[in-house]
Motif scaffolding. Structure first.
Motif, short mmCIF file in Angstrom:
data_model
loop_
_atom_site.label_atom_id
_atom_site.label_comp_id
_atom_site.label_asym_id
_atom_site.label_seq_id
_atom_site.Cartn_x
_atom_site.Cartn_y
_atom_site.Cartn_z
N ASP A 310 17.37 -9.65 16.06
CA ASP A 310 16.44 -9.94 14.97
C ASP A 310 16.52 -8.92 13.84
O ASP A 310 15.58 -8.78 13.07
N GLY A 311 17.62 -8.19 13.74
CA GLY A 311 17.79 -7.26 12.63
C GLY A 311 16.95 -6.01 12.72
O GLY A 311 16.58 -5.43 11.69
N LEU A 312 16.67 -5.56 13.94
CA LEU A 312 15.81 -4.40 14.11
C LEU A 312 16.42 -3.14 13.50
O LEU A 312 15.71 -2.33 12.88
N THR A 313 17.73 -2.97 13.65
CA THR A 313 18.39 -1.77 13.11
C THR A 313 18.23 -1.69 11.59
O THR A 313 17.89 -0.64 11.04
N GLU A 314 18.44 -2.83 10.91
CA GLU A 314 18.31 -2.85 9.46
C GLU A 314 16.86 -2.67 9.01
O GLU A 314 16.58 -2.00 8.01
N THR A 315 15.93 -3.24 9.77
CA THR A 315 14.52 -3.09 9.43
C THR A 315 14.07 -1.64 9.63
O THR A 315 13.29 -1.11 8.83
N THR A 316 14.57 -0.99 10.67
CA THR A 316 14.23 0.41 10.90
C THR A 316 14.77 1.29 9.79
O THR A 316 14.11 2.25 9.35
N ARG A 317 15.96 0.96 9.30
CA ARG A 317 16.51 1.73 8.18
C ARG A 317 15.62 1.56 6.95
O ARG A 317 15.37 2.54 6.22
N MET A 318 15.13 0.35 6.71
CA MET A 318 14.23 0.14 5.58
C MET A 318 12.93 0.92 5.78
O MET A 318 12.40 1.51 4.84
N ARG A 319 12.42 0.92 7.01
CA ARG A 319 11.23 1.73 7.29
C ARG A 319 11.47 3.19 6.93
O ARG A 319 10.62 3.83 6.28
N ASP A 320 12.61 3.73 7.33
CA ASP A 320 12.92 5.13 7.06
C ASP A 320 13.02 5.39 5.56
O ASP A 320 12.57 6.45 5.07
N ALA A 321 13.56 4.43 4.82
CA ALA A 321 13.66 4.58 3.37
C ALA A 321 12.28 4.61 2.73
O ALA A 321 12.02 5.40 1.80
N LEU A 322 11.37 3.77 3.22
CA LEU A 322 10.01 3.75 2.68
C LEU A 322 9.27 5.04 3.02
O LEU A 322 8.56 5.60 2.17
N VAL A 323 9.43 5.52 4.22
CA VAL A 323 8.79 6.79 4.62
C VAL A 323 9.31 7.93 3.74
O VAL A 323 8.54 8.79 3.30
N ALA A 324 10.61 7.93 3.47
CA ALA A 324 11.18 8.97 2.61
C ALA A 324 10.60 8.92 1.20
O ALA A 324 10.51 9.94 0.51
#
Length: 367
Positions: A310-324
């Motif tokens: 379900d694209g968890l890896t890509e969603t986690t990367r987006m989460r990290d970008a938002l946190v940054a």
């Protein structure tokens, strides 16, 4: 000028000052509801002078506004309005902070919204037509004094009716909203389900351009929402149109375009939910844009993905970008991992309560 006159003037000024001070120190509830001739609104509450066993009558004012005040020294209070001190309002108690003036727009009937269909809704941006399915919340007909936040939802054909759903499975969005409103977890909201343009879904829902799938119509889709759909809804329904009360939601490519449009228009949309979003699109170009950004956009984000393809890896990367960029989990960011969930309507339906209560929690509407 006589001493007597001076004393009287001083006394009047003192009384006026005391009245102003008392008013400034009052906690006030204003209930907007037409109970009909001969009926009344009462308030019950958690602290004296209010009580949960016997209501205190509110005062009627022009416009069917019922007002009740008490000293702010009472502290924070939970209250609930009743009709004739017998029929309780639907939903949760209202939390009233000491010293505040709070407007309440209750309803007293069942928590059951109604669906309205707008067929052949024309899009000048794409030169085609599609259906809008509009969920009107439970109080819409009962309390005409009330206006509502709006949630613009992608893939409208999949949200409310299994017979229209692409794969025969609906999100049960109306049933979920009814339940959350009824149990006091969510504010009432108008939901606008926007069908995609038939075979043009990939084009409509994507920025330019993926090497395998093409796409590139997201900017037109942005104009479709901003210039065609939103003005129609604001003109024909009782909406609260400011950004604090306006949101987007979608899944898969619908999540991608929700994120894309919402982030580009922070003066229009205050929040969005992107479920199982196709952040893989065009080598994760949207995530790269967020990573390269040096400005935090004033939008609240909900993003999620399941653990089964379900694209968890890509969603986690987006989460990290938002946190940054400075977004904080539980504040203006809600990142959720759905254990065992896949990329399908039944998975989105099963967790729809999470983004709905994040976007529109009880007593969050800005009137």
């Amino acid at each position: 000028m006589s001493d007597s006159f001076t004393r009287r003037t001083g006394l009047l000024a003192a009384i006026l000052l005391l009245a102003m001070s008392t008013a400034a120190e009052a906690t006030t509830v204003r209930v907007f509801y037409d109970v009909g001739y001969g009926n009344r609104i009462s308030i019950r509450g958690s602290k004296a002078p209010l009580s949960w066993t016997t209501g205190t009558n509110a005062t009627w004012n022009t416009g069917n506004i019922w007002t009740l005040s008490w000293a702010n020294t009472v502290g924070d209070v939970e209250v609930k309005p009743l009709i004739n001190d017998a029929t309780w309002s639907t939903g949760a108690n209202y939390r009233i902070k000491a010293g505040a003036t709070v407007d309440i727009y209750p309803f007293f009937g069942p928590a059951s919204g109604q669906l309205r269909t707008v067929s052949n809704f024309y899009s000048p941006q794409f030169n085609n037509s599609r259906t809008l399915t509009i969920y009107l919340p439970p109080s819409y007909s009962e309390n005409p004094l009330k206006r509502y936040p709006v949630l613009y939802a992608h893939d409208g054909q999949n949200l409310f009716n299994a017979a229209r759903a692409t794969y025969g499975v609906e999100w049960r969005m109306d049933e979920t909203a009814n339940s959350l409103i009824g149990n006091g977890s969510m504010d009432e909201v108008i939901i606008v389900g926007m069908d995609h343009g038939d075979a043009n879904r990939i084009y409509e829902y994507t920025p330019c351009c993926d090497a395998q799938y093409g796409g590139g119509g997201a900017d037109k889709h942005e104009r479709f929402i901003l210039d065609t759909v939103k003005p129609f809804i604001d003109q024909n329904y009782r909406t609260l149109s400011a950004k604090a009360n306006t949101a987007l939601i979608g899944s898969s490519l619908g999540g991608l375009v929700s994120f894309y449009v919402g982030r580009r228009n922070p003066t229009v949309f205050g929040k969005l939910a992107a479920m199982s979003s196709s952040f893989w699109w065009n080598n994760q170009a949207l995530t790269q844009q967020v990573e390269a950004s040096t400005t935090k956009v004033a939008v609240k984000f909900y993003i999620d993905a399941g653990t089964s393809s379900d694209g968890l890896t890509e969603t986690t990367r987006m989460r990290d970008a938002l946190v940054a960029d400075g977004y904080v989990q539980g504040n203006d960011l809600y990142y959720y991992v759905a254990q065992g969930a896949g990329h399908n309507e039944s998975s989105w339906a099963a967790r729809l309560n999470i983004p709905l209560t994040y976007l529109f929690p009880w007593q969050s509407t800005v009137y």
